[in-house]
Design a protein around this motif. Structure first.
Motif, PDB file in Angstrom:
ATOM      1  N   ARG A 227       0.847  -1.192   0.000  1.00  0.00           N
ATOM      2  CA  ARG A 227       0.000   0.000   0.000  1.00  0.00           C
ATOM      3  C   ARG A 227       0.881   1.240   0.000  1.00  0.00           C
ATOM      4  O   ARG A 227       1.869   1.326   0.730  1.00  0.00           O
ATOM      5  CB  ARG A 227      -0.909  -0.012   1.232  1.00  0.00           C
ATOM      6  CG  ARG A 227      -1.885   1.155   1.293  1.00  0.00           C
ATOM      7  CD  ARG A 227      -2.799   1.034   2.499  1.00  0.00           C
ATOM      8  NE  ARG A 227      -3.678  -0.102   2.370  1.00  0.00           N
ATOM      9  CZ  ARG A 227      -3.884  -0.994   3.334  1.00  0.00           C
ATOM     10  NH1 ARG A 227      -3.267  -0.886   4.480  1.00  0.00           N
ATOM     11  NH2 ARG A 227      -4.713  -2.001   3.141  1.00  0.00           N
ATOM     12  N   ASN A 231      -0.512   7.597  -0.489  1.00  0.00           N
ATOM     13  CA  ASN A 231      -1.923   7.455  -0.860  1.00  0.00           C
ATOM     14  C   ASN A 231      -2.359   6.033  -0.544  1.00  0.00           C
ATOM     15  O   ASN A 231      -2.226   5.133  -1.371  1.00  0.00           O
ATOM     16  CB  ASN A 231      -2.144   7.765  -2.344  1.00  0.00           C
ATOM     17  CG  ASN A 231      -3.618   7.815  -2.696  1.00  0.00           C
ATOM     18  OD1 ASN A 231      -4.471   7.450  -1.891  1.00  0.00           O
ATOM     19  ND2 ASN A 231      -3.923   8.246  -3.896  1.00  0.00           N
ATOM     20  N   PRO A 232      -2.880   5.790   0.658  1.00  0.00           N
ATOM     21  CA  PRO A 232      -3.221   4.423   1.089  1.00  0.00           C
ATOM     22  C   PRO A 232      -4.253   3.723   0.208  1.00  0.00           C
ATOM     23  O   PRO A 232      -4.442   2.518   0.341  1.00  0.00           O
ATOM     24  CB  PRO A 232      -3.762   4.644   2.510  1.00  0.00           C
ATOM     25  CG  PRO A 232      -3.187   5.946   2.954  1.00  0.00           C
ATOM     26  CD  PRO A 232      -3.105   6.783   1.714  1.00  0.00           C
ATOM     27  N   ARG A 233      -4.930   4.444  -0.682  1.00  0.00           N
ATOM     28  CA  ARG A 233      -5.925   3.801  -1.541  1.00  0.00           C
ATOM     29  C   ARG A 233      -5.279   3.209  -2.791  1.00  0.00           C
ATOM     30  O   ARG A 233      -5.958   2.599  -3.607  1.00  0.00           O
ATOM     31  CB  ARG A 233      -7.007   4.804  -1.923  1.00  0.00           C
ATOM     32  CG  ARG A 233      -7.761   5.387  -0.719  1.00  0.00           C
ATOM     33  CD  ARG A 233      -9.031   6.094  -1.148  1.00  0.00           C
ATOM     34  NE  ARG A 233     -10.045   5.143  -1.558  1.00  0.00           N
ATOM     35  CZ  ARG A 233     -11.161   5.481  -2.176  1.00  0.00           C
ATOM     36  NH1 ARG A 233     -11.393   6.750  -2.472  1.00  0.00           N
ATOM     37  NH2 ARG A 233     -12.048   4.569  -2.533  1.00  0.00           N
ATOM     38  N   ASP A 234      -3.980   3.399  -2.957  1.00  0.00           N
ATOM     39  CA  ASP A 234      -3.257   2.835  -4.093  1.00  0.00           C
ATOM     40  C   ASP A 234      -2.391   1.667  -3.637  1.00  0.00           C
ATOM     41  O   ASP A 234      -1.730   1.757  -2.598  1.00  0.00           O
ATOM     42  CB  ASP A 234      -2.357   3.885  -4.758  1.00  0.00           C
ATOM     43  CG  ASP A 234      -3.156   4.987  -5.423  1.00  0.00           C
ATOM     44  OD1 ASP A 234      -4.319   4.739  -5.775  1.00  0.00           O
ATOM     45  OD2 ASP A 234      -2.616   6.091  -5.581  1.00  0.00           O
ATOM     46  N   SER A 264     -10.193  -5.599  -1.143  1.00  0.00           N
ATOM     47  CA  SER A 264     -11.511  -4.988  -1.328  1.00  0.00           C
ATOM     48  C   SER A 264     -11.950  -4.232  -0.086  1.00  0.00           C
ATOM     49  O   SER A 264     -12.441  -3.097  -0.163  1.00  0.00           O
ATOM     50  CB  SER A 264     -12.550  -6.062  -1.673  1.00  0.00           C
ATOM     51  OG  SER A 264     -12.200  -6.736  -2.863  1.00  0.00           O
ATOM     52  N   GLY A 266     -10.059  -2.972   2.083  1.00  0.00           N
ATOM     53  CA  GLY A 266      -9.168  -1.836   2.309  1.00  0.00           C
ATOM     54  C   GLY A 266      -9.498  -0.623   1.477  1.00  0.00           C
ATOM     55  O   GLY A 266      -8.928   0.448   1.679  1.00  0.00           O
ATOM     56  N   GLY A 267     -10.423  -0.760   0.535  1.00  0.00           N
ATOM     57  CA  GLY A 267     -10.840   0.389  -0.258  1.00  0.00           C
ATOM     58  C   GLY A 267      -9.847   0.835  -1.307  1.00  0.00           C
ATOM     59  O   GLY A 267      -9.901   1.983  -1.752  1.00  0.00           O
ATOM     60  N   GLN A 268      -8.948  -0.065  -1.739  1.00  0.00           N
ATOM     61  CA  GLN A 268      -7.985   0.314  -2.766  1.00  0.00           C
ATOM     62  C   GLN A 268      -8.695   0.581  -4.097  1.00  0.00           C
ATOM     63  O   GLN A 268      -9.616  -0.142  -4.477  1.00  0.00           O
ATOM     64  CB  GLN A 268      -6.936  -0.788  -2.963  1.00  0.00           C
ATOM     65  CG  GLN A 268      -5.713  -0.643  -2.067  1.00  0.00           C
ATOM     66  CD  GLN A 268      -6.031  -0.845  -0.606  1.00  0.00           C
ATOM     67  OE1 GLN A 268      -6.624  -1.842  -0.233  1.00  0.00           O
ATOM     68  NE2 GLN A 268      -5.653   0.096   0.238  1.00  0.00           N
ATOM     69  N   VAL A 269      -8.244   1.611  -4.795  1.00  0.00           N
ATOM     70  CA  VAL A 269      -8.881   1.990  -6.060  1.00  0.00           C
ATOM     71  C   VAL A 269      -7.979   1.727  -7.260  1.00  0.00           C
ATOM     72  O   VAL A 269      -8.435   1.826  -8.403  1.00  0.00           O
ATOM     73  CB  VAL A 269      -9.290   3.481  -6.049  1.00  0.00           C
ATOM     74  CG1 VAL A 269     -10.305   3.749  -4.953  1.00  0.00           C
ATOM     75  CG2 VAL A 269      -8.064   4.393  -5.884  1.00  0.00           C
ATOM     76  N   SER A 270      -6.720   1.387  -7.011  1.00  0.00           N
ATOM     77  CA  SER A 270      -5.834   1.097  -8.138  1.00  0.00           C
ATOM     78  C   SER A 270      -4.717   0.157  -7.709  1.00  0.00           C
ATOM     79  O   SER A 270      -4.338   0.101  -6.539  1.00  0.00           O
ATOM     80  CB  SER A 270      -5.228   2.385  -8.714  1.00  0.00           C
ATOM     81  OG  SER A 270      -4.251   2.914  -7.841  1.00  0.00           O
TER      82      SER A 270
END
Length: 330
Positions: A227, A231-234, A264, A266-270
């Motif tokens: 992660r 940017n924790p969503r990447d 999923s 964790g809310g990752q978007v990429s």
């Protein structure tokens, strides 16, 4: 009075505290990051000091890359930071000039760094080195190709997915070396680098790591992702080597990562990373083709004639076989 020099032992606490203020991670993390580097003695921590106070810092990680039988030494710059009250006063510009001078004198052929602000380093002689970039949007459709690949593997396919706890580091090292044969600029690793890294993986500190294992126990590929701190969503793919003919093992691991319930939740978007242009993920018939782009975060600077020749070789190879594993430069 301003001074530019290698950090003294009793200044390291101030260095780590400065990095904490600059990057958000704790000083203890930076202390461990420094201490646990197996090639620490060959590298160095440099500081700019004003009246004895540390106001800027650069860490040089000693690494090497492979060019046939040669292994040029590479100075990987990291933890580059100036304390907020002293920014825009020329401290980093002068410190980088000093670091470059030291690197040249210590026998490094190349300097390398990864940055989101390349303009800050151009004045120090670094040039942008574009690298291929793979990107996959998350989450994937629940009934998509990723789930199908994993189901086939679990129902008796060629590969099974294994955790690092079930596989020895020697097997992964063999995959790493096989993937790197004939690739100019491939990062050199030895037991000193592999053992601590593998220990951190086993302790769950390295993010997501899985291996594709055949029925006879041999490893065909592994995929390491982490992660993004900024940017924790990447999710960033740090490396994904595979044996010749085991491209399907790499595809399976990518599918397992993209479809992992923890990812999923964790809310990752990429899911993205710098990969060689001939990597299986870029193949036209790849099960998860994603998007192909070019990243400009890598920068190089030659210190010697050998380094200049190596840089030009890498630039010629960048469109095909050059490998840049982000984890090796820090």
């Amino acid at each position: 009075m301003d001074a530019f020099r290698q950090a003294e032992e009793d200044e390291l606490a101030a260095v780590y505290a400065l990095r904490e203020r600059a990057f958000g991670r704790g000083a203890a993390w930076f202390a461990a990051h420094d201490r646990d580097d197996p090639w620490r003695a060959a590298g160095a921590t440099y500081v700019a000091a004003r009246d004895g106070r540390v106001v800027a810092t650069v860490r040089v990680f000693a690494r090497s890359i492979r060019f046939g039988a040669d292994t040029p030494a590479v100075a990987c710059l990291g933890d580059v930071a100036t304390d907020e009250p002293y920014r825009r006063q020329g401290y980093m510009r002068r410190l980088l000039a000093f670091v470059n001078e030291q690197n040249a004198g210590r026998g490094y052929a190349l300097g390398l760094l990864s940055t989101g602000s390349p303009g800050a380093y151009m004045g120090a002689g670094f040039r942008v080195f574009p690298v291929p970039w793979y990107a996959l949007d998350l989450p994937l459709p629940a009934a998509g190709r990723a789930a199908e690949l994993v189901r086939k593997a679990e129902s008796g396919g060629r590969w099974a997915i294994a955790s690092p706890a079930a596989v020895g580091q020697e097997d992964s090292g063999a995959v790493y070396e096989a993937f790197g044969r004939g690739r100019p600029g491939y990062p050199v690793r030895d037991e000193r680098l592999w053992s601590p890294a593998w220990s951190r993986v086993r302790e769950g500190e390295a993010g997501w790591l899985r291996l594709a294992v055949a029925a006879d126990g041999s490893v065909g590929a592994y995929l390491l992702a982490r992660r993004s701190h900024r940017n924790p969503r990447d999710l960033t793919i740090l490396e994904c080597p595979y044996l010749p003919g085991a491209e399907d093992a790499a595809h399976l691991l990518l599918a397992a990562l993209a479809g992992d319930p923890e990812v999923s939740r964790g809310g990752q978007v990429s899911l993205a990373g710098a990969l060689p242009a001939d990597h299986a993920f870029f193949a036209p018939d790849a099960p998860l083709p994603g998007r192909r782009d070019t990243a400009g975060h890598l920068m190089l600077r030659a210190y010697t004639r050998e380094g200049a020749e190596a840089e030009e070789t890498l630039r010629r190879a960048a469109g095909s076989r050059f490998v840049y594993w982000r984890g090796d430069n820090v």
